[in-house]
Scaffold this active site. Sequence first.
Site, mmCIF file in Angstrom:
data_model
loop_
_atom_site.group_PDB
_atom_site.id
_atom_site.type_symbol
_atom_site.label_atom_id
_atom_site.label_comp_id
_atom_site.label_asym_id
_atom_site.label_seq_id
_atom_site.Cartn_x
_atom_site.Cartn_y
_atom_site.Cartn_z
ATOM 1 N N ASP A 122 -6.598 1.301 8.175
ATOM 2 C CA ASP A 122 -5.292 2.071 8.333
ATOM 3 C C ASP A 122 -5.298 3.617 8.481
ATOM 4 O O ASP A 122 -6.314 4.033 8.623
ATOM 5 C CB ASP A 122 -4.484 1.573 7.262
ATOM 6 C CG ASP A 122 -4.763 2.004 5.825
ATOM 7 O OD1 ASP A 122 -5.401 3.131 5.775
ATOM 8 O OD2 ASP A 122 -4.117 1.594 4.914
ATOM 9 N N TYR A 133 6.877 -8.306 8.351
ATOM 10 C CA TYR A 133 6.416 -7.212 8.601
ATOM 11 C C TYR A 133 6.953 -6.587 10.107
ATOM 12 O O TYR A 133 6.773 -7.190 10.966
ATOM 13 C CB TYR A 133 5.169 -6.619 8.362
ATOM 14 C CG TYR A 133 4.568 -7.125 6.973
ATOM 15 C CD1 TYR A 133 4.416 -6.443 5.899
ATOM 16 C CD2 TYR A 133 4.109 -8.442 6.606
ATOM 17 C CE1 TYR A 133 3.840 -6.613 4.689
ATOM 18 C CE2 TYR A 133 3.682 -8.796 5.494
ATOM 19 C CZ TYR A 133 3.655 -7.910 4.626
ATOM 20 O OH TYR A 133 3.119 -8.257 3.070
ATOM 21 N N ASP A 142 0.912 -1.116 0.122
ATOM 22 C CA ASP A 142 0.180 0.157 -0.023
ATOM 23 C C ASP A 142 1.081 1.395 -0.035
ATOM 24 O O ASP A 142 2.050 1.326 0.358
ATOM 25 C CB ASP A 142 -0.904 0.066 1.175
ATOM 26 C CG ASP A 142 -1.819 -1.133 1.162
ATOM 27 O OD1 ASP A 142 -2.383 -1.313 0.179
ATOM 28 O OD2 ASP A 142 -2.756 -1.463 2.246
ATOM 29 N N ARG A 195 -3.452 -4.629 8.038
ATOM 30 C CA ARG A 195 -4.386 -3.971 8.483
ATOM 31 C C ARG A 195 -5.743 -4.605 8.862
ATOM 32 O O ARG A 195 -6.483 -4.182 9.779
ATOM 33 C CB ARG A 195 -4.618 -2.562 7.184
ATOM 34 C CG ARG A 195 -4.896 -3.066 6.054
ATOM 35 C CD ARG A 195 -4.893 -1.925 5.227
ATOM 36 N NE ARG A 195 -5.025 -2.239 3.752
ATOM 37 C CZ ARG A 195 -5.989 -2.263 2.800
ATOM 38 N NH1 ARG A 195 -7.204 -1.481 3.243
ATOM 39 N NH2 ARG A 195 -5.994 -2.381 1.688
#
Length: 311
Positions: free
Chosen positions: A83, A69, A41, A186
Amino acid sequence: MSVPSGLVIVDKPGGMTSHDVVARIRRLAGTRKVGHAGTLDPMATGVLVVGVEKATRLLGYLTLTEKEYAATIRLGQSTSTDDAEGDITGTASAADVSAAALTQQQLAQAVAGLTGEIQQVPPAVSAIKVDGQRAYRLTRAGAAPELAPRPVTVYEFTVTAVRPATADGLIDLDAIVRCSSGTYIRALARDLGAAVGTGGHLTRLRRTRVGGYGLDRAHTLDQLASSFEILPLAQAASAAFPGRQLTADEARRLAHGGRLAAAAGADVTGVAGAAAVTDPRTPTAAYAPDGTLIALLTEESGQARPLVVFA
């Protein structure tokens, strides 16, 4: 002058789409045959694996590798996109957030419930297709689709820090997440907030690894503009897939699309990267005696057949 085939491991900056990065690499590489292995993203940073020329044919198989992540999740506030880029859709009271944040057992149970093989509903603002249309387009047009849960695997979900985020009682959690392809971080933030009863959303995301490609191999776009570094095809495959060394005769046969006998266990070497491939569908990279990548193989019914041939 021919353009070399290989992978470019980019440290994507925030504010750019993955498509923006691909467009930049096309200009730097001097070819339009460029693609990426897994979208990040715009708000996210970190490892974006980009394929150039023949290496674009690796990308679909790289999506099977696990990803890692570093994330920050804010408890106490929900958003329309799950998010920080979305509109705020709900805010819990300071008392509710503090109670949830200070109950370590409740937080640990919520995290445990989102670890392992889980069913995850993708965010409404996502690229999932519904009746041929992207979910985010339907949602933004006011017709948010009802997305079905999908199986994903979260191999690790570790909270590394808990701290106050704002004066009005919101709480930030730093976490390390190691997961299968197709996992939305998310959505994990959203579901963690729901599990502790406060709501939650993602405020920071940095992808630190895709399969065997970590931040230690990644270059910023500015660095690539100064010195365009491309990971050669054979080296790129060795970091992501188990390997099989071929005889000269096997290499010739495979290069023409022929099949081979399935390899004995000793004939296949492990992944050279930092982490093993976990998806059983992951193919084997087959190399000629001189180290040239010949093909990616899959085995079935006692035979190894080529999925894609490079040489």
